[in-house]
Design a protein around this motif. Structure first.
Motif, short mmCIF file in Angstrom:
data_model
loop_
_atom_site.label_atom_id
_atom_site.label_comp_id
_atom_site.label_asym_id
_atom_site.label_seq_id
_atom_site.Cartn_x
_atom_site.Cartn_y
_atom_site.Cartn_z
N VAL A 1 61.15 78.69 29.68
CA VAL A 1 62.46 78.20 29.23
C VAL A 1 62.88 78.99 27.99
CG1 VAL A 1 62.16 75.88 30.15
CG2 VAL A 1 61.43 76.36 27.83
N TYR A 2 64.18 78.96 27.74
CA TYR A 2 64.69 79.63 26.56
C TYR A 2 65.18 78.57 25.57
CZ TYR A 2 67.42 82.39 23.37
OH TYR A 2 67.90 82.96 22.22
N ASP A 3 64.72 78.68 24.35
CA ASP A 3 65.14 77.80 23.27
C ASP A 3 65.82 78.67 22.22
OD1 ASP A 3 64.34 76.66 20.38
OD2 ASP A 3 64.51 74.97 21.77
N LYS A 4 66.98 78.23 21.71
CA LYS A 4 67.71 79.10 20.77
C LYS A 4 66.94 79.33 19.47
CE LYS A 4 70.53 75.51 18.66
NZ LYS A 4 71.88 75.07 18.33
N ASN A 5 66.05 78.42 19.10
CA ASN A 5 65.26 78.60 17.88
C ASN A 5 63.93 79.32 18.14
OD1 ASN A 5 67.15 77.24 16.23
ND2 ASN A 5 66.32 75.28 16.92
N LEU A 6 63.30 79.04 19.28
CA LEU A 6 61.98 79.59 19.57
C LEU A 6 62.01 80.81 20.46
CD1 LEU A 6 60.12 76.20 20.22
CD2 LEU A 6 60.08 77.58 18.13
N GLY A 7 63.11 81.03 21.15
CA GLY A 7 63.18 82.14 22.10
C GLY A 7 62.61 81.71 23.44
N THR A 8 62.07 82.64 24.18
CA THR A 8 61.49 82.34 25.49
C THR A 8 60.08 81.79 25.29
OG1 THR A 8 62.77 84.13 26.48
CG2 THR A 8 60.89 83.31 27.73
N ILE A 9 59.83 80.62 25.85
CA ILE A 9 58.51 79.98 25.72
C ILE A 9 58.09 79.43 27.08
CG2 ILE A 9 58.76 79.36 23.29
CD1 ILE A 9 59.46 76.52 24.20
N GLY A 10 56.80 79.27 27.24
CA GLY A 10 56.24 78.64 28.44
C GLY A 10 55.92 77.19 28.13
N VAL A 11 56.25 76.31 29.05
CA VAL A 11 55.98 74.88 28.88
C VAL A 11 55.09 74.43 30.04
CG1 VAL A 11 57.00 72.58 28.73
CG2 VAL A 11 58.21 74.54 27.76
N LEU A 12 53.95 73.86 29.71
CA LEU A 12 53.04 73.35 30.72
C LEU A 12 53.51 71.98 31.18
CD1 LEU A 12 50.35 73.60 32.29
CD2 LEU A 12 49.26 72.48 30.35
N VAL A 13 53.68 71.82 32.48
CA VAL A 13 54.16 70.56 33.04
C VAL A 13 53.13 70.07 34.05
CG1 VAL A 13 56.02 69.44 34.31
CG2 VAL A 13 56.55 71.32 32.75
N GLU A 14 52.68 68.83 33.90
CA GLU A 14 51.72 68.25 34.82
C GLU A 14 52.36 67.11 35.60
OE1 GLU A 14 48.33 66.88 32.64
OE2 GLU A 14 47.66 68.90 32.16
N LYS A 15 51.79 66.84 36.74
CA LYS A 15 52.21 65.70 37.53
C LYS A 15 51.94 64.42 36.74
CE LYS A 15 50.76 63.23 41.67
NZ LYS A 15 49.81 63.23 42.79
N GLN A 16 52.86 63.47 36.78
CA GLN A 16 52.63 62.21 36.09
C GLN A 16 51.67 61.38 36.93
OE1 GLN A 16 56.08 59.91 35.05
NE2 GLN A 16 54.85 58.24 34.23
N LEU A 17 50.58 60.97 36.29
CA LEU A 17 49.58 60.15 36.96
C LEU A 17 49.89 58.68 36.76
CD1 LEU A 17 46.40 62.18 35.95
CD2 LEU A 17 47.74 62.35 38.05
N ASP A 18 49.47 57.86 37.70
CA ASP A 18 49.73 56.42 37.65
C ASP A 18 48.97 55.80 36.46
OD1 ASP A 18 49.97 53.69 37.99
OD2 ASP A 18 49.50 53.74 40.14
N PRO A 19 49.69 55.32 35.44
CA PRO A 19 49.00 54.77 34.26
C PRO A 19 48.17 53.52 34.57
CG PRO A 19 51.38 54.42 34.09
CD PRO A 19 51.14 55.27 35.31
N LYS A 20 48.49 52.81 35.64
CA LYS A 20 47.72 51.61 36.00
C LYS A 20 46.35 51.98 36.57
CE LYS A 20 51.88 48.98 36.94
NZ LYS A 20 52.76 48.52 37.98
N LYS A 21 46.24 53.19 37.10
CA LYS A 21 44.98 53.64 37.70
C LYS A 21 44.23 54.62 36.81
CE LYS A 21 46.56 53.24 42.49
NZ LYS A 21 46.79 54.00 43.73
N TYR A 22 44.83 54.97 35.66
CA TYR A 22 44.25 55.98 34.78
C TYR A 22 42.91 55.52 34.23
CZ TYR A 22 44.30 59.87 31.50
OH TYR A 22 44.01 61.03 30.83
N LYS A 23 41.93 56.43 34.22
CA LYS A 23 40.60 56.08 33.75
C LYS A 23 39.94 57.30 33.10
CE LYS A 23 36.31 54.12 35.38
NZ LYS A 23 35.73 53.23 36.34
#
Length: 197
Positions: free
Chosen positions: A5-27
């Motif tokens: 993504v491009y941010d006007k202050n930071l320039g081009t950056i990579g953002v790690l995105v993970e699948k949202q896991l079910d918080p009720k089953k999280y362990k």
């Protein structure tokens, strides 16, 4: 996934995105200091519960030991064909497997996430920790949670091999030739020392 993504202050950056896991089953099955789900780590270390543990149990040493007598090697244990293991044994056996398979160079732990009860069961893990055993005493190779020998010692201080651990060590790892196991890790430390941070 990594989004660029491009941010006007930071320039081009990579953002790690993970699948949202079910918080009720999280362990959390184990952590980066040796704790195991459903087990008080101080019981195994000192023979006491937390309320009665001496203060030195809580003190952390600055020394790192390459050789530690608490390291558990279950590869010599006899495996019976009728032994069973539980789903809860899988994360612990996986952590032990990573250490054995990499010829005692890495240990993956802090296993947390969601267990899907599909057939076969599926672990969706997030944010693991890698402890790297550096011959050159390099620290935090895999980030600030990489505790190296301390992390390894913490894991094996509380780890109890299950039938699954013994099965993996005796029946699978021994069948894989030494030259195939972790050959890509042999000069990892050299490669890392050449990278400027």
């Amino acid at each position: 996934s990594v989004y660029i993504v491009y941010d006007k202050n930071l320039g081009t950056i990579g953002v790690l995105v993970e699948k949202q896991l079910d918080p009720k089953k999280y362990k959390k099955w184990n952590d980066d200091c040796g704790a195991v789900d459903g087990q008080n780590p101080f019981e195994n270390r000192a023979g006491y519960d937390m309320m009665h543990a001496p203060l030195d149990v809580f003190a952390e040493s600055d020394e790192e030991s390459e050789d530690d007598s608490s390291e558990d090697d279950c590869s010599g244990d006899k495996v019976e064909d009728d032994e069973v293991f539980t789903v809860a044994d899988i994360p612990q056996a996986f952590s032990h497997f990573t250490y054995t398979y990499t010829k005692r160079k890495l240990l993956v732990c802090d296993l947390q996430g969601v267990l899907s009860t599909t057939t076969p069961p599926l672990f969706e893990l997030t944010d693991p920790v890698i402890h790297f055993m550096s011959r050159r005493k390099m620290k935090s190779i895999f980030g600030r949670t990489d505790r190296g020998y301390k992390g390894r010692n913490g894991f094996f201080r509380t780890h109890k091999c299950s039938p699954l651990c013994r099965m993996i060590n005796r029946r699978w790892i021994r069948k894989v030739g030494e030259h195939q196991r972790s050959s890509h890790l042999d000069d990892l430390e050299e490669q890392i020392s050449n990278v400027a941070f």
